[in-house]
Write a protein that holds these residues in place. Structure first.
Motif, PDB file in Angstrom:
ATOM      1  N   TYR A 157     -31.623 -35.142  17.724  1.00  0.00           N
ATOM      2  CA  TYR A 157     -30.441 -34.631  17.034  1.00  0.00           C
ATOM      3  C   TYR A 157     -30.141 -33.198  17.475  1.00  0.00           C
ATOM      4  CZ  TYR A 157     -34.172 -32.772  14.069  1.00  0.00           C
ATOM      5  OH  TYR A 157     -35.302 -32.158  13.615  1.00  0.00           O
ATOM      6  N   ASP A 158     -28.868 -32.845  17.381  1.00  0.00           N
ATOM      7  CA  ASP A 158     -28.364 -31.522  17.752  1.00  0.00           C
ATOM      8  C   ASP A 158     -28.761 -30.499  16.685  1.00  0.00           C
ATOM      9  OD1 ASP A 158     -26.218 -29.813  19.289  1.00  0.00           O
ATOM     10  OD2 ASP A 158     -25.765 -29.617  17.150  1.00  0.00           O
ATOM     11  N   VAL A 159     -29.114 -29.290  17.115  1.00  0.00           N
ATOM     12  CA  VAL A 159     -29.479 -28.244  16.162  1.00  0.00           C
ATOM     13  C   VAL A 159     -28.588 -27.009  16.258  1.00  0.00           C
ATOM     14  CG1 VAL A 159     -31.859 -28.971  15.841  1.00  0.00           C
ATOM     15  CG2 VAL A 159     -31.325 -27.378  17.674  1.00  0.00           C
ATOM     16  N   GLY A 160     -27.424 -27.119  16.903  1.00  0.00           N
ATOM     17  CA  GLY A 160     -26.503 -25.985  17.003  1.00  0.00           C
ATOM     18  C   GLY A 160     -26.746 -25.172  18.262  1.00  0.00           C
ATOM     19  N   GLY A 161     -26.127 -23.999  18.299  1.00  0.00           N
ATOM     20  CA  GLY A 161     -26.303 -23.135  19.467  1.00  0.00           C
ATOM     21  C   GLY A 161     -25.768 -23.768  20.733  1.00  0.00           C
ATOM     22  N   GLY A 162     -26.405 -23.470  21.837  1.00  0.00           N
ATOM     23  CA  GLY A 162     -25.947 -23.989  23.118  1.00  0.00           C
ATOM     24  C   GLY A 162     -27.053 -23.972  24.150  1.00  0.00           C
ATOM     25  N   MET A 220     -31.677 -35.741  26.289  1.00  0.00           N
ATOM     26  CA  MET A 220     -30.739 -36.853  26.318  1.00  0.00           C
ATOM     27  C   MET A 220     -29.339 -36.350  25.975  1.00  0.00           C
ATOM     28  SD  MET A 220     -32.301 -39.591  27.011  1.00  0.00           S
ATOM     29  CE  MET A 220     -33.591 -40.736  26.726  1.00  0.00           C
ATOM     30  N   THR A 221     -28.366 -37.009  26.469  1.00  0.00           N
ATOM     31  CA  THR A 221     -26.987 -36.676  26.162  1.00  0.00           C
ATOM     32  C   THR A 221     -26.316 -37.881  25.529  1.00  0.00           C
ATOM     33  OG1 THR A 221     -26.113 -37.462  28.258  1.00  0.00           O
ATOM     34  CG2 THR A 221     -26.929 -35.207  28.218  1.00  0.00           C
ATOM     35  N   GLU A 222     -25.090 -37.706  25.093  1.00  0.00           N
ATOM     36  CA  GLU A 222     -24.349 -38.834  24.543  1.00  0.00           C
ATOM     37  C   GLU A 222     -24.141 -39.925  25.586  1.00  0.00           C
ATOM     38  OE1 GLU A 222     -20.792 -37.502  22.635  1.00  0.00           O
ATOM     39  OE2 GLU A 222     -21.881 -36.162  21.312  1.00  0.00           O
ATOM     40  N   GLU A 223     -24.240 -39.562  26.859  1.00  0.00           N
ATOM     41  CA  GLU A 223     -24.081 -40.531  27.938  1.00  0.00           C
ATOM     42  C   GLU A 223     -25.399 -41.215  28.290  1.00  0.00           C
ATOM     43  OE1 GLU A 223     -22.920 -37.229  28.326  1.00  0.00           O
ATOM     44  OE2 GLU A 223     -20.975 -37.839  27.583  1.00  0.00           O
ATOM     45  N   THR A 267     -28.255 -28.367  22.398  1.00  0.00           N
ATOM     46  CA  THR A 267     -29.639 -28.296  21.947  1.00  0.00           C
ATOM     47  C   THR A 267     -30.053 -29.623  21.340  1.00  0.00           C
ATOM     48  OG1 THR A 267     -28.929 -27.482  19.786  1.00  0.00           O
ATOM     49  CG2 THR A 267     -29.505 -25.828  21.449  1.00  0.00           C
ATOM     50  N   LEU A 268     -31.346 -29.864  21.298  1.00  0.00           N
ATOM     51  CA  LEU A 268     -31.883 -31.094  20.707  1.00  0.00           C
ATOM     52  C   LEU A 268     -33.207 -30.830  20.027  1.00  0.00           C
ATOM     53  CD1 LEU A 268     -31.469 -33.815  23.502  1.00  0.00           C
ATOM     54  CD2 LEU A 268     -30.170 -33.611  21.386  1.00  0.00           C
ATOM     55  N   CYS A 269     -33.493 -31.625  19.002  1.00  0.00           N
ATOM     56  CA  CYS A 269     -34.825 -31.720  18.405  1.00  0.00           C
ATOM     57  C   CYS A 269     -35.178 -33.188  18.314  1.00  0.00           C
ATOM     58  CB  CYS A 269     -34.848 -31.147  16.991  1.00  0.00           C
ATOM     59  SG  CYS A 269     -35.121 -29.389  16.887  1.00  0.00           S
ATOM     60  N   GLY A 270     -36.446 -33.472  18.491  1.00  0.00           N
ATOM     61  CA  GLY A 270     -36.906 -34.847  18.382  1.00  0.00           C
ATOM     62  C   GLY A 270     -38.380 -34.887  18.052  1.00  0.00           C
ATOM     63  N   PRO A 271     -38.865 -36.048  17.659  1.00  0.00           N
ATOM     64  CA  PRO A 271     -40.262 -36.173  17.239  1.00  0.00           C
ATOM     65  C   PRO A 271     -41.235 -36.007  18.406  1.00  0.00           C
ATOM     66  CG  PRO A 271     -39.226 -38.330  17.358  1.00  0.00           C
ATOM     67  CD  PRO A 271     -38.148 -37.327  17.608  1.00  0.00           C
ATOM     68  N   SER A 272     -42.403 -35.465  18.073  1.00  0.00           N
ATOM     69  CA  SER A 272     -43.451 -35.344  19.090  1.00  0.00           C
ATOM     70  C   SER A 272     -44.154 -36.678  19.300  1.00  0.00           C
ATOM     71  CB  SER A 272     -44.470 -34.285  18.669  1.00  0.00           C
ATOM     72  OG  SER A 272     -45.054 -34.619  17.422  1.00  0.00           O
ATOM     73  N   ARG A 273     -44.065 -37.533  18.302  1.00  0.00           N
ATOM     74  CA  ARG A 273     -44.631 -38.884  18.412  1.00  0.00           C
ATOM     75  C   ARG A 273     -43.974 -39.753  17.354  1.00  0.00           C
ATOM     76  NH1 ARG A 273     -50.636 -37.979  15.823  1.00  0.00           N
ATOM     77  NH2 ARG A 273     -49.892 -37.530  13.725  1.00  0.00           N
ATOM     78  N   LYS A 274     -44.019 -41.058  17.598  1.00  0.00           N
ATOM     79  CA  LYS A 274     -43.431 -42.006  16.654  1.00  0.00           C
ATOM     80  C   LYS A 274     -44.021 -43.381  16.930  1.00  0.00           C
ATOM     81  CE  LYS A 274     -39.096 -44.276  15.730  1.00  0.00           C
ATOM     82  NZ  LYS A 274     -37.759 -44.443  16.267  1.00  0.00           N
ATOM     83  N   SER A 275     -44.390 -44.053  15.874  1.00  0.00           N
ATOM     84  CA  SER A 275     -44.904 -45.405  16.021  1.00  0.00           C
ATOM     85  C   SER A 275     -43.849 -46.276  16.688  1.00  0.00           C
ATOM     86  CB  SER A 275     -45.264 -45.972  14.643  1.00  0.00           C
ATOM     87  OG  SER A 275     -45.745 -47.272  14.769  1.00  0.00           O
ATOM     88  N   GLY A 276     -44.215 -46.990  17.735  1.00  0.00           N
ATOM     89  CA  GLY A 276     -43.274 -47.828  18.459  1.00  0.00           C
ATOM     90  C   GLY A 276     -42.536 -47.110  19.573  1.00  0.00           C
ATOM     91  N   GLY A 277     -42.716 -45.796  19.671  1.00  0.00           N
ATOM     92  CA  GLY A 277     -42.086 -45.034  20.748  1.00  0.00           C
ATOM     93  C   GLY A 277     -40.855 -44.271  20.288  1.00  0.00           C
ATOM     94  N   ILE A 278     -40.499 -43.286  21.061  1.00  0.00           N
ATOM     95  CA  ILE A 278     -39.359 -42.415  20.776  1.00  0.00           C
ATOM     96  C   ILE A 278     -38.166 -42.897  21.575  1.00  0.00           C
ATOM     97  CG2 ILE A 278     -38.493 -40.049  20.957  1.00  0.00           C
ATOM     98  CD1 ILE A 278     -41.496 -39.171  20.835  1.00  0.00           C
ATOM     99  N   ASP A 279     -36.996 -43.010  20.915  1.00  0.00           N
ATOM    100  CA  ASP A 279     -35.787 -43.396  21.654  1.00  0.00           C
ATOM    101  C   ASP A 279     -34.679 -42.382  21.401  1.00  0.00           C
ATOM    102  OD1 ASP A 279     -34.457 -44.080  19.243  1.00  0.00           O
ATOM    103  OD2 ASP A 279     -35.083 -46.160  19.394  1.00  0.00           O
TER     104      ASP A 279
END
Length: 117
Positions: free
Chosen positions: A50-55, A1-4, A33-45
């Motif tokens: 979140y950004d983790v640095g680098g490129g 996902m991007t800011e857009e 770069t991004l990190c996000g949950p592998s699962r989440k109650s109610g779904g992932i949005d």
């Protein structure tokens, strides 16, 4: 996902963390770069990522014993260290700090699109 709010078409490199549930981190094509949950109650949005640095081109390495500390690379020798809990990010690049524009003969290390430390 991007800011857009556009879906990511491709991750160049993917890694998972030791969180429970684990998180998926990747370097996005033509983006950051991004990190996000592998699962989440109610779904992932989008707000869960979140950004983790680098490129876009770099590998991501997560400390196994402290999974909120992430090292992320990019082209040209860029390497960052980010602590997700407090948001502190710093460059930990090899010398020279930014090799772009330097003559290849002057560089102790040479980098391409993707490098491994």
């Amino acid at each position: 996902m991007t800011e857009e709010d556009q879906a990511t078409a491709q991750f160049y490199h993917v890694v998972t963390t030791n969180h429970f549930p684990y998180r998926v981190c990747g370097a996005q094509q033509d983006n950051s770069t991004l990190c996000g949950p592998s699962r989440k109650s109610g779904g992932i949005d989008i707000g869960d990522w979140y950004d983790v640095g680098g490129g876009e081109s770099g590998y991501i390495a997560v400390r196994p014993d402290t999974p909120d500390v992430v090292f992320a690379g990019s082209y040209g020798g860029l390497l960052t260290r980010k602590d997700i809990k407090n948001g502190f990010e710093r460059d930990v690049n090899p010398w020279p700090n930014n090799p772009m524009g330097h003559d290849a003969a002057d560089a102790k290390y040479r980098f391409q699109w993707t490098f491994r430390s």
